[in-house]
Structures are given as structure tokens and as C-alpha cells.
Design a protein around this motif. Structure first.
Motif, PDB file in Angstrom:
ATOM      1  N   ASN A  74      -3.779   8.307  -1.245  1.00 37.61           N
ATOM      2  CA  ASN A  74      -4.271   7.376  -0.214  1.00 37.61           C
ATOM      3  C   ASN A  74      -3.122   6.871   0.651  1.00 37.61           C
ATOM      4  O   ASN A  74      -3.228   6.802   1.874  1.00 37.61           O
ATOM      5  N   LYS A  78      -2.637   7.612   4.651  1.00 40.55           N
ATOM      6  CA  LYS A  78      -2.477   6.504   5.611  1.00 40.55           C
ATOM      7  C   LYS A  78      -1.194   6.698   6.430  1.00 40.55           C
ATOM      8  O   LYS A  78      -1.183   6.560   7.652  1.00 40.55           O
ATOM      9  N   THR A  89      -7.355  12.251   5.195  1.00 45.27           N
ATOM     10  CA  THR A  89      -7.882  11.573   4.004  1.00 45.27           C
ATOM     11  C   THR A  89      -7.172  12.083   2.745  1.00 45.27           C
ATOM     12  O   THR A  89      -6.527  13.144   2.773  1.00 45.27           O
ATOM     13  N   ALA A  90      -7.351  11.330   1.649  1.00 50.25           N
ATOM     14  CA  ALA A  90      -6.633  11.641   0.404  1.00 50.25           C
ATOM     15  C   ALA A  90      -6.964  13.036  -0.127  1.00 50.25           C
ATOM     16  O   ALA A  90      -6.133  13.668  -0.775  1.00 50.25           O
TER      17      ALA A  90
END
Ligand SMILES: Cc1ncc(COP(=O)(O)O)c(C=O)c1O
Length: 384
Positions: A74, A78, A89-90
Motif C-alpha cells: 500500500n 501510494k 494499487t497494492a
């Protein structure tokens, strides 16, 4: 013992060989200035070290998921979204022990026998090594001094064939310190946009761009889906020995790269992953201080190298390498690298350690103190 045939194709990184030679000279009592290794001389910022200690004491001593902990993925998603200006996204992130395994895994996952891969030359030697290891055809594209060590997109146009499967780009570059400007990246995208070519974009030095803004090919519409970003912690946060990096790629490829992790490393160290969250989410002043110091050293080394007879060095725009042209010294790159090591006590790398187009150049890493850089210049002058 009979080893597998493919082992004959596996190359290496000469920096470690030169380091071994230099260490041998040191063991014999000689004094050596080390400008051969591409690693920051700084200690990792303390907030990151403390996060690792805390994590170990809290019992983070177990396996994690192969692609990395969700918390770290995450944080990476970011960070990459913020720095590249598009959303990640992760589940597009795979955490690996250093950025290097992403080259290894991406090439294993993508390249079949006979597939062509275009890669920068002079460039990081592991690209060519891995392409050949997998039976691919290594197609070098020349980085040109007269283009500030970018490649000419027209050269790319000529090298692309129906068999081209992968294009590797690296900006800022090792070994030249050059960058691919937005203008060049747009041209690259234009040339390959209608072809089924994946891009491996090695952005490990993306926080060390000193001229203009970094520009990732993923920022061009349509390219995020077909690009693997390679990035990591080694260079930005002086964390080479921690071994932590990552790839960012589409959600079809990510589970496959993760499976390669399961088959090899299982996962990255649990407590190192915690420290990496602190690196990305914590204060950035440590990284900024190192960056400012690299900018100051860049001026010192370029001035110094340009004062050596027979050397001419253009200003690198990123990373922490200077790549002077040494053709006027009358030595080949290899001869000169040996000469300055054995006679002058300065460890630098021959440009040919990065491919045939590196002939005529030496690579100096300026991840060393200002005093040592000045001393190296003095010593080289005295033996030429
Ligand atoms: C261009 C380039 N890519 C990737 C790497 C790998 O870095 P790491 O130490 O994170 O594996 C390096 C390290 O020297 C590099 O120069």
C-alpha cells in the motif's frame, strides 16, 4: 561437476571484480580511493534503522506473503502514484530483495528462446546477462554522448522487429548519468505504441534527477498497462545492504512474478519491509540531504575530471555517476582503468564493463566524499 549449458551465458557485474582487485591491493598495504561501486557512502537514515529494530523487537521474524506485506505494498502504491502522477494499487506491486530481482524475474517471465530484447548500451550489465541466459537475442541500443547519453529514437525505430518482445529503458542511467527526457520518452512511445512490446522501465534512480523533472513512460496513456517499473530503496535511502526493492506491473503479470518469488526467495525479510514503510511514509530529510550532497559532488567531480589531460566529461543529469570520454589519453578504457588502479590507487570502472559502446569511457561513482573525489583526480593526473 557438469553444470547446465545455460550457465555459459550468464554474465556478471565487473564492479565486484574491480572491488576484489582493489581489496587485494589494500591487503598488500596500498591506499585505494574507491570510485567503482554504485552505492551511497551514507548510512541509512536513523528513522529507518529504528523502525527495523522496533520491528524485530516486536517479533516480525516470520514469513510474509511472497509479493510483500499489504501494508508495504500500500505504501509503495501510494508513493509510486504520487511520484508518477497516475494511480497504482497494492495488487500491482511485488516486493523483492533489491530492485535487481525484478530484472531477473521479468526477463524469465517474458522471454522465450529467440525473442528479441532491446536494451541500453552502455548499460547495467545484468540486462544483457539475463537476456542471454534465457536464450533471448540481446539487441543493444547505443547511448550517445552527443545526445547527453540518451539514445536516438531513430536508432530504436531501426532495431524494432516483429520478434521484439521487450524494451528495457533506464533513466537516470547507470553508468552514464544521462536521463531520457520527456521528449525522448514520448518518441519512444510513439515508435512502439502499435507493437506488442512490453517495457521494463528501470527507475531505481528516479529520486536522483538533477535537471528537469523525472518522466516515466507509464505516464503516457496506454503504457501503464504494458510497463514494469523497477524501483527500490537501495539508492534513494542508502539501503543497498538491506536488499529491498519492488516492481510495479499489471495485475496479470504481478501474480506470476510473485510465483517466481515463491519459487526462489519465498518473501522479503519481514522487518526490512517494516523499515521500508518508514522509508516511504516517514520524514524525507535524510534522502533530501543525500541528494543535495550528490549535486555538490557532481560539480566537483566533473570539474576535476575535465582538468585531467585527455579527459572530457559532460555534466550528468542524474544518478551518481560521471562518465568521461578518455579517448584522447591514448589508452583503451580497460587499460586506463587498470593503470589508474595499479599506478594511481584509484578504483574506477572501464566503460566496457557496461557493453561494447562503453569503449572510450570510464565510469566514476561519486558516491564518495568530496575529499576522496579531489584526491582521486590528483592521483590520476599524477600517473597520466
Ligand atoms: C540501473 C540499476 N538498476 C537496478 C539496480 C539494482 O539495485 P538494487 O541494489 O536495489 O538491487 C542498480 C544497482 O546498481 C542499477 O544501477
Amino acid at each position: 561437476m557438469r553444470t547446465a549449458k545455460r550457465m555459459e551465458q550468464l554474465g556478471t557485474e565487473t564492479a565486484f571484480e574491480v572491488l576484489a582487485k582493489a581489496r587485494k591491493l589494500e591487503a598488500e598495504g596500498k591506499n585505494i580511493v574507491h570510485l567503482e561501486l554504485g552505492e551511497p557512502d551514507f548510512t541509512t537514515p536513523d528513522n529507518i534503522i529504528q523502525a527495523a529494530i522496533k520491528s524485530l523487537q516486536a517479533g516480525d521474524t516470520h514469513y510474509t506473503p511472497s509479493n510483500g506485506t499489504l501494508d508495504l505494498r500500500n505504501s509503495i502504491a501510494k508513493y509510486v502514484s504520487k511520484t508518477r502522477g497516475i494511480n497504482f494499487t497494492a495488487d500491482e506491486v511485488v516486493v523483492t530483495p533489491g530492485g535487481k530481482p525484478i530484472m531477473f524475474y521479468a526477463i524469465i517471465a517474458l522471454i522465450d528462446e529467440g525473442d528479441e530484447v532491446i536494451y541500453p548500451n552502455p548499460g547495467f550489465p545484468i540486462y544483457e546477462s539475463m537476456i542471454k541466459f534465457m536464450g533471448g537475442k540481446a539487441v543493444p541500443i547505443q547511448l550517445r554522448e552527443d545526445k547527453s547519453f540518451a539514445f536516438d529514437p531513430e536508432d530504436l525505430r531501426k532495431l524494432v522487429t516483429d520478434k521484439t518482445k521487450l524494451l528495457i529503458i533506464n533513466s537516470p542511467q547507470n553508468p552514464t548519468g544521462g536521463i531520457l527526457t520527456k521528449e525522448v520518452v514520448l518518441k519512444i512511445a510513439e515508435i512502439i505504441k502499435d507493437k506488442d512490446i512490453t517495457v521494463l522501465s528501470d527507475e531505481i534512480y528516479s529520486r536522483l534527477v538533477f535537471e528537469g523533472e523525472p518522466f516515466s513512460i507509464t505516464q503516457i496513456p496506454g503504457f501503464k498497462e504494458r510497463t514494469i517499473i523497477l524501483d527500490g530503496f537501495s539508492k534513494t535511502y542508502a539501503m543497498t545492504g538491506w536488499r529491498s526493492g519492488y516492481g510495479v506491473m499489471n495485475t496479470e503479470l504481478a501474480p506470476q512474478i510473485s510465483r517466481l518469488m515463491t519459487n526462489s526467495n519465498s518473501c522479503n525479510n519481514a522487518f526490512v519491509q517494516k523499515a521500508c514503510i518508514e522509508a516511504l511514509d516517514g520524514p524525507q530529510d535524510g534522502a533530501e540531504k543525500m541528494r543535495a550532497e550528490f549535486i555538490a559532488r557532481r560539480e566537483i567531480i566533473v570539474d576535476g575530471l575535465n582538468s585531467i589531460p585527455g579527459f572530457s566529461c559532460i555534466m550528468p543529469h542524474g544518478a551518481f555517476y560521471a562518465f568521461p570520454n578518455i579517448t584522447k589519453t591514448g589508452y583503451t578504457s580497460r587499460e586506463l582503468a587498470d593503470h589508474v588502479l595499479y599506478k594511481g590507487g584509484v578504483a574506477a570502472l572501464s566503460g566496457t564493463a557496461f557493453g561494447a559502446y562503453g569503449e572510450g569511457y570510464l565510469r566514476f561513482s561519486y558516491a564518495n566524499s568530496r575529499e576522496n573525489i579531489l584526491e582521486a583526480v590528483k592521483r590520476i593526473k599524477s600517473v597520466l
